[in-house]
Design a protein around this motif. Sequence first.
Motif, mmCIF file in Angstrom:
data_model
loop_
_atom_site.group_PDB
_atom_site.id
_atom_site.type_symbol
_atom_site.label_atom_id
_atom_site.label_comp_id
_atom_site.label_asym_id
_atom_site.label_seq_id
_atom_site.Cartn_x
_atom_site.Cartn_y
_atom_site.Cartn_z
ATOM 1 N N UNK A 176 27.716 33.111 -21.968
ATOM 2 C CA UNK A 176 27.258 31.726 -22.041
ATOM 3 C C UNK A 176 28.306 30.786 -21.447
ATOM 4 N N UNK A 177 29.575 31.090 -21.683
ATOM 5 C CA UNK A 177 30.649 30.278 -21.096
ATOM 6 C C UNK A 177 30.565 30.287 -19.571
ATOM 7 N N UNK A 178 30.296 31.458 -18.997
ATOM 8 C CA UNK A 178 30.135 31.556 -17.538
ATOM 9 C C UNK A 178 28.994 30.661 -17.069
ATOM 10 N N UNK A 179 27.855 30.738 -17.737
ATOM 11 C CA UNK A 179 26.703 29.918 -17.343
ATOM 12 C C UNK A 179 26.994 28.430 -17.493
ATOM 13 N N UNK A 180 27.709 28.053 -18.543
ATOM 14 C CA UNK A 180 28.076 26.647 -18.749
ATOM 15 C C UNK A 180 28.979 26.142 -17.630
ATOM 16 N N UNK A 181 30.009 26.913 -17.319
ATOM 17 C CA UNK A 181 30.956 26.511 -16.267
ATOM 18 C C UNK A 181 30.242 26.416 -14.926
ATOM 19 N N UNK A 182 29.396 27.391 -14.634
ATOM 20 C CA UNK A 182 28.661 27.374 -13.367
ATOM 21 C C UNK A 182 27.687 26.203 -13.284
ATOM 22 N N UNK A 183 27.316 25.655 -14.436
ATOM 23 C CA UNK A 183 26.420 24.492 -14.472
ATOM 24 C C UNK A 183 27.178 23.174 -14.534
ATOM 25 N N UNK A 230 20.094 36.362 -19.269
ATOM 26 C CA UNK A 230 18.916 35.559 -19.627
ATOM 27 C C UNK A 230 19.171 34.800 -20.927
ATOM 28 N N UNK A 231 19.790 35.477 -21.873
ATOM 29 C CA UNK A 231 20.110 34.867 -23.160
ATOM 30 C C UNK A 231 21.062 33.686 -22.973
ATOM 31 N N UNK A 232 22.089 33.878 -22.156
ATOM 32 C CA UNK A 232 23.049 32.806 -21.878
ATOM 33 C C UNK A 232 22.342 31.600 -21.275
ATOM 34 N N UNK A 233 21.428 31.858 -20.359
ATOM 35 C CA UNK A 233 20.716 30.763 -19.704
ATOM 36 C C UNK A 233 19.835 29.987 -20.685
ATOM 37 N N UNK A 234 19.352 30.674 -21.716
ATOM 38 C CA UNK A 234 18.558 29.982 -22.744
ATOM 39 C C UNK A 234 19.413 28.969 -23.499
ATOM 40 N N UNK A 235 20.694 29.286 -23.691
ATOM 41 C CA UNK A 235 21.582 28.340 -24.371
ATOM 42 C C UNK A 235 21.774 27.065 -23.555
ATOM 43 N N UNK A 236 21.811 27.212 -22.238
ATOM 44 C CA UNK A 236 21.910 26.029 -21.374
ATOM 45 C C UNK A 236 20.674 25.153 -21.508
ATOM 46 N N UNK A 237 19.511 25.798 -21.558
ATOM 47 C CA UNK A 237 18.264 25.046 -21.714
ATOM 48 C C UNK A 237 18.226 24.316 -23.063
ATOM 49 N N UNK A 238 18.693 25.014 -24.116
ATOM 50 C CA UNK A 238 18.717 24.398 -25.444
ATOM 51 C C UNK A 238 19.690 23.225 -25.470
ATOM 52 N N UNK A 239 20.845 23.396 -24.837
ATOM 53 C CA UNK A 239 21.839 22.323 -24.783
ATOM 54 C C UNK A 239 21.284 21.106 -24.051
ATOM 55 N N UNK A 240 20.646 21.347 -22.931
ATOM 56 C CA UNK A 240 20.059 20.233 -22.168
ATOM 57 C C UNK A 240 19.007 19.515 -22.997
ATOM 58 N N UNK A 241 18.217 20.266 -23.755
ATOM 59 C CA UNK A 241 17.193 19.655 -24.612
ATOM 60 C C UNK A 241 17.827 18.686 -25.610
ATOM 61 N N UNK A 242 18.962 19.102 -26.183
ATOM 62 C CA UNK A 242 19.639 18.233 -27.153
ATOM 63 C C UNK A 242 20.305 17.039 -26.476
ATOM 64 N N UNK A 243 21.007 17.300 -25.393
ATOM 65 C CA UNK A 243 21.720 16.208 -24.704
ATOM 66 C C UNK A 243 20.746 15.160 -24.158
ATOM 67 N N UNK A 244 19.564 15.609 -23.730
ATOM 68 C CA UNK A 244 18.557 14.686 -23.198
ATOM 69 C C UNK A 244 17.661 14.100 -24.287
ATOM 70 N N UNK A 245 17.974 14.442 -25.545
ATOM 71 C CA UNK A 245 17.211 13.959 -26.694
ATOM 72 C C UNK A 245 15.721 14.294 -26.596
ATOM 73 N N UNK A 246 15.441 15.508 -26.154
ATOM 74 C CA UNK A 246 14.061 15.948 -26.040
ATOM 75 C C UNK A 246 13.584 16.720 -27.269
ATOM 76 N N UNK A 247 14.511 16.995 -28.209
ATOM 77 C CA UNK A 247 14.117 17.726 -29.422
ATOM 78 C C UNK A 247 13.145 16.894 -30.248
ATOM 79 N N UNK A 248 12.193 17.572 -30.842
ATOM 80 C CA UNK A 248 11.136 16.888 -31.591
ATOM 81 C C UNK A 248 11.443 16.791 -33.079
ATOM 82 N N UNK A 249 12.397 17.592 -33.546
ATOM 83 C CA UNK A 249 12.835 17.552 -34.940
ATOM 84 C C UNK A 249 14.353 17.651 -34.955
ATOM 85 N N UNK A 250 14.962 17.280 -36.080
ATOM 86 C CA UNK A 250 16.430 17.358 -36.153
ATOM 87 C C UNK A 250 16.917 18.795 -36.156
ATOM 88 N N UNK A 251 16.066 19.742 -36.600
ATOM 89 C CA UNK A 251 16.398 21.160 -36.479
ATOM 90 C C UNK A 251 15.191 21.911 -35.943
#
Length: 345
Positions: A18-25, A241-262
Amino acid sequence: MKTKILVTGGTGYIGSHTAVSLIESGYEVVLIDNLSNSSKETVVGIQEITGTKPKLEVVDLTYKKQCADVFAKHNDAKGLIHFAALKAVGESVKRPLQYYYNNLSSLMNTLECTVDNQINNFIFSSSATVYGKPDNVPISEDFEMKRPFSPYGNSKKIAEEIMEDFIVSNDSLSIISLRYFNPIGAHESGIIGELPTGTPNNLMPYITQVAAGVREKLLVFGNDYPTRDGTPIRDYIHVVDLAEAHLKALKRLLDRENEKTMEVFNLGSGKGYTVLEIIHAFEKVSGKQLNYEVTARREGDVPELISLPDLANIKLQWKAKRDLSEMVKSAWEWEKKIRTKVNGE
């Protein structure tokens, strides 16, 4: 300025990918790890792949002061991905208190320090073990969380309950809990991968170690399950693939796209493979015949665990892309690279 993300357990198997995917992004990554089940060499591997050396903070998050100090030092971070945990199922049965103490105290300290330092985006590394023995498959996120079969699995279930309670009085915090099915494989470079200490608990590193001559044979626990060849079926997912899912989840939070607090999401391929199918796929890719023996069922194993990943496909806009042959090939390339290094070749 790059967005800084803290990654606890960042030198571990999934954390490092996941660190690799984060740095590459384009993120700035700070790894936080006590190195109890990993090595500083992983940082070198991450640098070799990305051209960037992430900062490593050697910290034991079960100690409140160590946790508070490292968070105060990096209070400009915008998010945190929490991988830090002990994860060997068999060991957890033998040492339950160690697992509960480590996995839950580190989580509670991390949650508190996150809020204290206004780091409002939190991603948790959970597991499909929280479903226990499901009534049917495929498994969706609205299935009941049943008592898992191991203290490790139960620590993940309790962790999710702790976060559900914690967030009620901390509404500035947003959490995404990602429930993994069976991560296997390694980075395509062969530079980082899964390196268990002692006897592997998971199927794929056991297979590659048998093929490499490190272990004599592979035990297949039961061939009398109600499946197509009698061996248990599991949903395997490539670690990248799993690492890339963490990037998608992070973007969802940073962009405030989450629909619930958890929110919670299953991460799997939605496909199931038997133990024998994994063995035969490995033999085909590697050209090696595996020495394996069918033995009695293992306590706690269930016939079939397959994810329904539709929610992650839609909400996170993520889908597992790498097929079984890619998973198996990358795991074998990684194993061969380790053995070359160990043997000094």
